[in-house]
Design an enzyme around this catalytic site. Structure first.
Site, PDB file in Angstrom:
ATOM      1  N   LYS A  81       0.839  -1.198   0.000  1.00  0.00           N
ATOM      2  CA  LYS A  81       0.000   0.000   0.000  1.00  0.00           C
ATOM      3  C   LYS A  81       0.877   1.253   0.000  1.00  0.00           C
ATOM      4  CE  LYS A  81      -3.876   2.062   2.610  1.00  0.00           C
ATOM      5  NZ  LYS A  81      -4.736   1.906   3.811  1.00  0.00           N
ATOM      6  N   SER A 156      -9.619   2.297   3.131  1.00  0.00           N
ATOM      7  CA  SER A 156      -8.822   3.060   2.193  1.00  0.00           C
ATOM      8  C   SER A 156      -7.909   2.204   1.327  1.00  0.00           C
ATOM      9  CB  SER A 156      -7.953   4.057   2.981  1.00  0.00           C
ATOM     10  OG  SER A 156      -7.036   3.374   3.827  1.00  0.00           O
ATOM     11  N   SER A 180      -9.664  -0.442   7.287  1.00  0.00           N
ATOM     12  CA  SER A 180      -9.203  -0.302   5.904  1.00  0.00           C
ATOM     13  C   SER A 180      -8.477  -1.507   5.335  1.00  0.00           C
ATOM     14  CB  SER A 180      -8.291   0.929   5.790  1.00  0.00           C
ATOM     15  OG  SER A 180      -9.019   2.104   6.049  1.00  0.00           O
TER      16      SER A 180
END
Length: 506
Positions: A81, A156, A180
């Site tokens: 990420k 997210s 998330s």
């Protein structure tokens, strides 16, 4: 399973590499080819490092040939990420204000991946500074759900979940501030784990909310998550919040759970995490999961956590307050974007113009909210009160774990909604984290395991398992058992049914 040889588990790939039946260069190239084939539609990646990944893969093959692998997972490629710093590779946090920034150091999680020999395929898309539940708030455009390209992959960390679900990476690293990792896992049919707060280092994780953020695995199976967790977890002296004690034996816990036997395990169903606001099909799949656990020998009790109803409001005071403080560092003076207005602007005017151009609407919204909550005259009324309720939520968990070994609930109240459906309605968007937020407020570990397709839309849902702090092995044992029971019911992996990409995700 095909997808150019990428529709496999990380554990299977590790076994094939150890046996010499495949090479890391071949495995890594196949995933890079898969990214090239489908990512123009999925948009899971913000940056792909083909050269670096293949170089790391070649080094892994040399170690394997010499009989000196760095870890069980040496040579298995991974995605990261874009909120974790990566030396020599851009880290943007999904924001224009960091566009093109290349950190001079690795986050501890990234360093541990490299030290274990995992080639890094690239950086995955995310809501800007991890603020969102759909990945629509990325400054670089939304990621799409491989099950239905018109729908969101959660947030997210929708990029990491979508990359795994689309077979662009065997597994990935995500971060979980209010759900998330787990919520994207639920809506993409992947496994997502939020470790105990402090169980995985936060050094080099660009902070949204320091007391809530936690990095963790995004995978296709519970075993893959445990293998990855054991690589990235453990004490880090560079992180003052890191817990100075060994991780539990996570892979061993998975092995125990894979039998599907839950005899003697007490499962607590949380009254407040279900009912109104939850999609009917999601609740049906959840009840079926509970029934399977009962048949496998588990004892199920209903537990009440009365202060969970205030978790959402508490979170959306604490998180913006911490975000307001953290994002103050983006001042156009030291690094990142700098916008200089015409004339002879002051430093304050440069800062204002830069933050206006560099931050998106959701980030600005939360900065304003957080600054207000921390302002003189309002601190005690808002932020101070939220911290008191946070303590009550932690006490609810403590009381619940006196009655049950683990707690279970639906991971998310609904399946994936359509892109654009909620992006202009912040309150509706925030409700997606209804079931996941309490774990972040208290720091306990949790896992989301895919538990079937909702009747209404044929899209995946997930069941969440929570355990006491540093009892991560419990979520892995119960998660693995449930995965075994569900796979028997389905006759194969749930991801094989994804149909959003031409020819299916596999």
């Amino acid at each position: 399973m095909n997808a150019g040889g990428t529709a496999t588990t990380a554990a299977w790939l590790a076994d094939e590499l150890a046996a010499g039946r495949v090479t890391s260069v071949d495995v890594t190239q196949r995933h890079l080819d898969r990214i090239a084939d489908v990512d123009d539609r999925v948009h899971a990646f913000l940056h792909v490092d083909a050269e670096g990944a293949l170089e790391a893969a070649a080094a892994s093959d040399e170690r394997r040939a010499a009989g000196e692998p760095l870890s069980v997972l040496d040579g298995v490629p991974i995605a990261v990420k874009d909120v974790l710093t990566t030396k020599g590779m851009p880290t943007t946090c999904g924001s224009k204000i960091l566009e093109g920034w290349v950190p001079p150091y690795d986050a501890t999680v990234v360093r541990r991946l490299r030290e274990a020999g995992l080639p890094i395929l690239g950086k995955t898309n995310m809501d800007e500074f991890a603020m969102g539940s759909s990945t629509e708030h990325s400054a670089y455009g939304p990621t799409r759900n491989p099950w239905d390209l018109d729908r969101i992959p959660g947030g997210s960390g929708g990029g990491s979940a979508a990359a795994v679900a689309a077979y662009e990476a065997p597994f990935a690293i995500g971060t979980d501030t209010g759900g998330s990792i787990r919520q994207p896992g639920a809506v993409t049919g992947t496994v997502g784990v939020k470790p105990t707060y402090g169980g995985v280092s936060r050094y080099g994780l660009v902070a949204l909310a320091n007391s809530l953020d936690q990095a963790g695995p995004v995978t296709r199976t519970v075993l893959d998550a445990a293998l990855l967790h054991e690589v990235i977890g453990g004490h880090d002296p560079l992180d003052s919040t890191s817990i100075d004690q060994p991780l539990p034996a996570l892979v061993d816990a998975v092995r125990r759970g894979e039998s599907g036997d839950l005899t003697g395990v007490r499962i607590g169903v949380v009254t407040e995490l279900g009912g109104e606001g939850y999609q009917a099909g999601v609740l049906r799949r959840f009840q079926e999961s509970v029934d399977l656990m009962v048949k496998a020998g588990a004892e199920v009790v209903e537990v009440s956590c009365p202060h969970f109803v205030h978790a959402l409001a508490t979170y959306y005071l604490i998180l913006p307050a911490e975000a307001s403080s953290n994002l103050a560092r983006f001042d156009a003076m030291r690094y990142g974007l700098r916008v200089v207005p015409d004339g002879s602007p002051s430093a304050e005017e440069v800062m204002r113009a830069t933050r206006d151009a560099g931050f998106g609407d959701e980030v600005k919204r939360r900065i304003i909210l957080g600054t207000y909550a921390l302002s003189s005259g309002y601190y005690d009324a808002y932020y101070g009160q939220a911290q008191k309720v946070r303590t009550l939520i932690t006490r609810d968990f403590e009381a619940a774990f006196e009655q049950a070994d683990v707690l279970v609930s639906p991971t998310a109240p609904t399946t994936a909604f359509r892109i654009g459906e909620k992006v202009d309605d912040p309150l509706a968007m925030y409700l997606n984290d209804l079931a996941t937020i309490p774990a972040n407020l208290s720091g306990v570990p949790g896992i989301s395991v895919p538990n079937g397709l909702a009747d209404e839309d044929g899209l995946p849902s997930g069941v969440q398992v929570l355990a006491p702090a540093m009892a991560d092995d419990r979520v892995y044992r119960v998660g693995a058992a449930l995965e075994t029971l569900l796979t028997r019911e389905w006759g194969g992996p749930l991801l094989d049914r994804a149909t959003g990409l031409e020819g299916g995700a596999a």
